[in-house]
Design an enzyme around this catalytic site. Structure first.
Site, PDB file in Angstrom:
ATOM      1  N   HIS A 103     -46.284  38.444   9.534  1.00  0.00           N
ATOM      2  CA  HIS A 103     -46.236  37.939  10.914  1.00  0.00           C
ATOM      3  C   HIS A 103     -45.095  38.588  11.692  1.00  0.00           C
ATOM      4  O   HIS A 103     -44.088  37.953  12.002  1.00  0.00           O
ATOM      5  CB  HIS A 103     -46.110  36.409  10.929  1.00  0.00           C
ATOM      6  CG  HIS A 103     -46.014  35.865  12.326  1.00  0.00           C
ATOM      7  ND1 HIS A 103     -47.060  35.913  13.228  1.00  0.00           N
ATOM      8  CD2 HIS A 103     -44.976  35.307  13.003  1.00  0.00           C
ATOM      9  CE1 HIS A 103     -46.673  35.403  14.374  1.00  0.00           C
ATOM     10  NE2 HIS A 103     -45.405  35.015  14.274  1.00  0.00           N
ATOM     11  N   ASP A 148     -51.801  34.387  14.922  1.00  0.00           N
ATOM     12  CA  ASP A 148     -52.330  35.755  14.997  1.00  0.00           C
ATOM     13  C   ASP A 148     -53.863  35.732  15.011  1.00  0.00           C
ATOM     14  O   ASP A 148     -54.506  36.514  15.708  1.00  0.00           O
ATOM     15  CB  ASP A 148     -51.824  36.579  13.805  1.00  0.00           C
ATOM     16  CG  ASP A 148     -50.299  36.626  13.777  1.00  0.00           C
ATOM     17  OD1 ASP A 148     -49.699  36.791  14.849  1.00  0.00           O
ATOM     18  OD2 ASP A 148     -49.719  36.459  12.700  1.00  0.00           O
TER      19      ASP A 148
END
Ligand code: NAD
Ligand code: LMR
Length: 341
Positions: free
Chosen positions: A201, A174
């Site tokens: 996530h 990310d």
């Protein structure tokens, strides 16, 4: 004849030891799921990492082949491949274990749709690590990370080896995506663009803190919304483009190798190694969120300091609120899976 053989074997052993110790401390890293889409390039990148001295590749299929292939790369580390019944040998002595074992998404699926299959895989591997390398740093890539990290922790609690400082959900992809996508918009080298991403996530649990990044705070309006959406749903972009052939593997291998390198640098005593990662965290515990990703300083024993999220913009406060509403459900699902009657 025999004496000569022994002498030459000892000499080669000595020179190998001298070679290794003159370069770096001994660090054995195991990859569980090494035969897969992430596992293969991740193993290659770890083979290329000078801080890794021994690489142990395990999978229910294909790991010996990946190991033989990687072992020809001319870096100093030793590589061994292990099959299904050899997990004990694969894990014994490992200080860092990276886990990309598990099924990936297909178009139309959420990460949570992987739970039924991956929860059992992660549970089995956690049981093996609890037995054979309970002190290792555990780097969990297998999805859904928001649930697989709590699964791992619950297994360790049951086995009496739980140490919250040593279990990490890998959210580095990310961060890598956020810096790449922001760099693209601002036409700057992504390596110079650092964006902190907090939360979890998956989808709305991924919260990029653009207001804290020098180039990010200038992104406004529709461009801001589109950038946040792209960071939160970057995984879907790859799943769609691969059209049924899996999810991010190469960028994940890159991100996983970066995180493993940070963990090893910290074990080796390097100071001020900081990475965002999903860990057992006190930050939002009072709101029922036991695990949370934020900037974490790593040390010789794993988690050293968990940094708070810092000052947020009004938009980020909203994103965080959505994240905190979703995360406890994912976490509870993992906890309940292990503690089911
Ligand atoms: P893949 O199917 O290509 O590879 C998975 C590998 O795991 C296979 O080789 C399989 O044999 C192995 N495996 C299955 N059960 C096992 C077990 N019990 N022990 C050891 N190995 C086992 O999948 P992939 O593309 O490499 O993705 C792996 C996982 O990583 C998926 O769950 C995916 O969603 C996740 N992922 C996470 C991130 C992240 O940012 N954290 C990013 C990308 C993918
Ligand atoms: C990603 O972010 O790419 C991974 O979590 C894989 C996925 O399912 O999207």
């Amino acid at each position: 004849m025999f004496a000569r053989q022994v002498a030459s074997r000892s000499a080669s052993l000595l020179s190998r030891r001298a070679f290794s110790s003159s370069i770096v401390a001994e660090r054995k890293v195991a990859v569980l799921g090494a035969g897969g889409g992430i596992g293969q390039p991740l193993s290659l990148l770890l083979k290329a990492d000078p801080l890794v001295t021994s690489l142990s590749l395990y999978d229910i299929r294909g790991a010996p082949g990946v190991a033989a292939d990687c072992s020809h790369v001319n870096t100093h580390s030793e590589v061994k491949g292990f099959e299904q019944d050899q997990i004990k040998e694969a894990l014994t002595g490992a200080e860092v274990v990276v886990i990309p074992a598990g099924v990936p998404r297909k178009p139309g699926m959420t990460r949570d749709d992987l739970f039924n299959t991956n929860a059992s895989i992660v549970q089995t591997l956690a049981e093996a690590c609890a037995e054979h390398c309970p002190k290792a740093m555990i780097l969990i890539i297998a999805n859904p990370v928001n649930s697989t990290v709590p699964i791992w922790a619950e297994v360790y609690k049951q086995k009496g080896v739980f140490d919250e400082k040593r279990i990490f959900g890998v959210t580095t992809l990310d961060v890598v995506r956020a810096s790449r996508f922001l760099g693209e918009i601002k036409n700057v080298d992504p390596k110079k663009v650092k964006v902190t991403v907090v939360g979890g996530h998956s989808g709305v649990t991924i919260v990029p803190l653009l207001s804290q990044a020098p180039k990010g705070r200038d992104v406004k309006g529709e461009e801001y919304d589109a950038l946040v959406n792209r960071i939160q749903f970057g995984g879907d972009e790859v799943v769609k483009a691969k059209a049924g052939a899996g999810s991010a593997t190469l960028s994940m291998a890159y991100a996983g190798a970066r995180f493993a390198n940070s963990v090893i640098r910290a074990i080796n005593g390097e100071e001020k190694v900081v990475e965002p990662t999903f860990v057992k965290s006190p930050l939002y515990e009072s709101e029922g969120v036991e695990y949370f990703a934020s900037r974490v300083e790593l040390g010789t024993e794993g988690v050293k300091t968990i940094h708070p999220v810092g000052k947020l913009s009004a938009k980020e406060e909203e994103l965080l609120k959505a994240c905190l509403a979703e995360l406890p459900k994912n976490i509870k699902k993992g906890v309940d899976f292990v503690n089911k009657a």
